[in-house]
Design a protein around this motif. Structure first.
Motif, PDB file in Angstrom:
ATOM      1  N   THR A   1     -81.545   3.373 -41.294  1.00  0.00           N
ATOM      2  CA  THR A   1     -80.783   2.784 -40.195  1.00  0.00           C
ATOM      3  C   THR A   1     -81.296   3.307 -38.859  1.00  0.00           C
ATOM      4  N   THR A   2     -80.978   2.578 -37.792  1.00  0.00           N
ATOM      5  CA  THR A   2     -81.478   2.975 -36.485  1.00  0.00           C
ATOM      6  C   THR A   2     -80.518   2.573 -35.380  1.00  0.00           C
ATOM      7  N   TYR A   3     -79.662   3.502 -34.994  1.00  0.00           N
ATOM      8  CA  TYR A   3     -78.755   3.216 -33.882  1.00  0.00           C
ATOM      9  C   TYR A   3     -79.532   3.164 -32.572  1.00  0.00           C
ATOM     10  N   SER A   4     -80.538   4.008 -32.437  1.00  0.00           N
ATOM     11  CA  SER A   4     -81.322   4.000 -31.201  1.00  0.00           C
ATOM     12  C   SER A   4     -82.061   2.679 -31.031  1.00  0.00           C
ATOM     13  N   GLY A   5     -82.556   2.120 -32.137  1.00  0.00           N
ATOM     14  CA  GLY A   5     -83.201   0.803 -32.062  1.00  0.00           C
ATOM     15  C   GLY A   5     -82.224  -0.264 -31.622  1.00  0.00           C
ATOM     16  N   HIS A   6     -81.011  -0.183 -32.131  1.00  0.00           N
ATOM     17  CA  HIS A   6     -79.970  -1.133 -31.728  1.00  0.00           C
ATOM     18  C   HIS A   6     -79.664  -0.993 -30.242  1.00  0.00           C
ATOM     19  N   ALA A   7     -79.535   0.241 -29.771  1.00  0.00           N
ATOM     20  CA  ALA A   7     -79.243   0.473 -28.359  1.00  0.00           C
ATOM     21  C   ALA A   7     -80.348  -0.093 -27.469  1.00  0.00           C
ATOM     22  N   LEU A   8     -81.588   0.101 -27.861  1.00  0.00           N
ATOM     23  CA  LEU A   8     -82.718  -0.419 -27.087  1.00  0.00           C
ATOM     24  C   LEU A   8     -82.689  -1.943 -27.031  1.00  0.00           C
ATOM     25  N   ILE A   9     -82.382  -2.582 -28.127  1.00  0.00           N
ATOM     26  CA  ILE A   9     -82.325  -4.041 -28.164  1.00  0.00           C
ATOM     27  C   ILE A   9     -81.239  -4.566 -27.226  1.00  0.00           C
ATOM     28  N   VAL A  10     -80.101  -3.907 -27.214  1.00  0.00           N
ATOM     29  CA  VAL A  10     -79.005  -4.313 -26.329  1.00  0.00           C
ATOM     30  C   VAL A  10     -79.413  -4.152 -24.869  1.00  0.00           C
ATOM     31  N   VAL A  11     -80.011  -3.013 -24.533  1.00  0.00           N
ATOM     32  CA  VAL A  11     -80.429  -2.764 -23.150  1.00  0.00           C
ATOM     33  C   VAL A  11     -81.498  -3.763 -22.724  1.00  0.00           C
ATOM     34  N   GLU A  12     -82.461  -4.020 -23.591  1.00  0.00           N
ATOM     35  CA  GLU A  12     -83.509  -4.987 -23.250  1.00  0.00           C
ATOM     36  C   GLU A  12     -82.928  -6.371 -23.011  1.00  0.00           C
ATOM     37  N   ALA A  13     -82.017  -6.798 -23.868  1.00  0.00           N
ATOM     38  CA  ALA A  13     -81.395  -8.121 -23.688  1.00  0.00           C
ATOM     39  C   ALA A  13     -80.632  -8.179 -22.375  1.00  0.00           C
ATOM     40  N   ALA A  14     -79.904  -7.132 -22.047  1.00  0.00           N
ATOM     41  CA  ALA A  14     -79.144  -7.112 -20.791  1.00  0.00           C
ATOM     42  C   ALA A  14     -80.073  -7.130 -19.582  1.00  0.00           C
ATOM     43  N   ARG A  15     -81.151  -6.356 -19.636  1.00  0.00           N
ATOM     44  CA  ARG A  15     -82.096  -6.313 -18.510  1.00  0.00           C
ATOM     45  C   ARG A  15     -82.821  -7.641 -18.325  1.00  0.00           C
ATOM     46  N   GLU A  16     -82.995  -8.384 -19.403  1.00  0.00           N
ATOM     47  CA  GLU A  16     -83.670  -9.678 -19.319  1.00  0.00           C
ATOM     48  C   GLU A  16     -82.709 -10.809 -18.981  1.00  0.00           C
ATOM     49  N   GLY A  17     -81.457 -10.472 -18.731  1.00  0.00           N
ATOM     50  CA  GLY A  17     -80.474 -11.486 -18.363  1.00  0.00           C
ATOM     51  C   GLY A  17     -79.873 -12.234 -19.545  1.00  0.00           C
ATOM     52  N   ARG A  18     -80.136 -11.766 -20.758  1.00  0.00           N
ATOM     53  CA  ARG A  18     -79.557 -12.391 -21.948  1.00  0.00           C
ATOM     54  C   ARG A  18     -78.238 -11.684 -22.286  1.00  0.00           C
ATOM     55  N   THR A  19     -77.294 -11.851 -21.365  1.00  0.00           N
ATOM     56  CA  THR A  19     -76.017 -11.139 -21.461  1.00  0.00           C
ATOM     57  C   THR A  19     -75.258 -11.503 -22.718  1.00  0.00           C
ATOM     58  N   ARG A  20     -75.231 -12.765 -23.070  1.00  0.00           N
ATOM     59  CA  ARG A  20     -74.514 -13.187 -24.275  1.00  0.00           C
ATOM     60  C   ARG A  20     -75.111 -12.543 -25.529  1.00  0.00           C
ATOM     61  N   HIS A  21     -76.420 -12.458 -25.581  1.00  0.00           N
ATOM     62  CA  HIS A  21     -77.090 -11.804 -26.709  1.00  0.00           C
ATOM     63  C   HIS A  21     -76.727 -10.318 -26.758  1.00  0.00           C
ATOM     64  N   ALA A  22     -76.777  -9.663 -25.619  1.00  0.00           N
ATOM     65  CA  ALA A  22     -76.444  -8.232 -25.559  1.00  0.00           C
ATOM     66  C   ALA A  22     -75.002  -7.998 -25.994  1.00  0.00           C
ATOM     67  N   LEU A  23     -74.091  -8.797 -25.492  1.00  0.00           N
ATOM     68  CA  LEU A  23     -72.678  -8.627 -25.846  1.00  0.00           C
ATOM     69  C   LEU A  23     -72.422  -8.925 -27.318  1.00  0.00           C
ATOM     70  N   SER A  24     -73.083  -9.946 -27.848  1.00  0.00           N
ATOM     71  CA  SER A  24     -72.882 -10.254 -29.265  1.00  0.00           C
ATOM     72  C   SER A  24     -73.423  -9.126 -30.140  1.00  0.00           C
ATOM     73  N   ASP A  25     -74.539  -8.514 -29.735  1.00  0.00           N
ATOM     74  CA  ASP A  25     -75.067  -7.362 -30.478  1.00  0.00           C
ATOM     75  C   ASP A  25     -74.113  -6.179 -30.424  1.00  0.00           C
ATOM     76  N   VAL A  26     -73.518  -5.948 -29.273  1.00  0.00           N
ATOM     77  CA  VAL A  26     -72.593  -4.824 -29.112  1.00  0.00           C
ATOM     78  C   VAL A  26     -71.369  -4.998 -30.006  1.00  0.00           C
ATOM     79  N   VAL A  27     -70.935  -6.237 -30.204  1.00  0.00           N
ATOM     80  CA  VAL A  27     -69.753  -6.498 -31.036  1.00  0.00           C
ATOM     81  C   VAL A  27     -70.140  -6.673 -32.504  1.00  0.00           C
ATOM     82  N   LEU A  28     -71.165  -7.453 -32.760  1.00  0.00           N
ATOM     83  CA  LEU A  28     -71.521  -7.824 -34.127  1.00  0.00           C
ATOM     84  C   LEU A  28     -72.036  -6.654 -34.959  1.00  0.00           C
ATOM     85  N   SER A  29     -72.932  -5.863 -34.422  1.00  0.00           N
ATOM     86  CA  SER A  29     -73.522  -4.782 -35.204  1.00  0.00           C
ATOM     87  C   SER A  29     -72.484  -3.756 -35.669  1.00  0.00           C
TER      88      SER A  29
END
Length: 117
Positions: free
Chosen positions: A72-100
């Motif tokens: 498992t990789t919580y740090s990988g998950h955190a990076l994916i959320v931050v990258e999505a947010a920085r790229e303006g993919r807010t819905r993707h970032a928020l869904s990852d924060v809730v779904l995972s």
């Protein structure tokens, strides 16, 4: 001895993550979600099994801390959320924060309930 069990499990878990993410054909976010949910389910199974009095002492170090810890990789998950947010993919970032967290909690609970005494 315990440190060797954790190291062996960690090697297997890291190889398992590399293999699963590579074979899944998923995006980085999908592959990370896959290994986190699968690892949480396995950890639930292992934790439930280790709660039995007859469970061997190597179960948690090898499979829990080692295998599941490296799979498992919580740090990988955190990076994916931050990258999505920085790229303006807010819905993707928020869904990852809730779904995972929701799916991993559900998976560990299911695994635990299948093996606990």
């Amino acid at each position: 001895m315990t440190v060797l069990l954790v190291a062996a499990g960690g090697a297997l878990g890291a190889l398992g993550r590399w293999w699963l993410v590579g074979r899944s054909g998923a995006t980085a976010a999908g592959g990370t979600l896959l290994v986190n949910v699968l690892g949480s389910f396995v950890l639930g199974l292992v934790a439930g099994w280790s709660a039995h009095e007859s469970a061997p002492g190597w179960v948690l170090p090898l499979l829990g801390a080692g295998l599941c810890g490296a799979l498992t990789t919580y740090s990988g998950h955190a990076l994916i959320v931050v990258e999505a947010a920085r790229e303006g993919r807010t819905r993707h970032a928020l869904s990852d924060v809730v779904l995972s967290p929701a799916l991993t909690l559900l998976a560990v609970t299911l695994g635990w309930s299948l093996t606990s005494p």
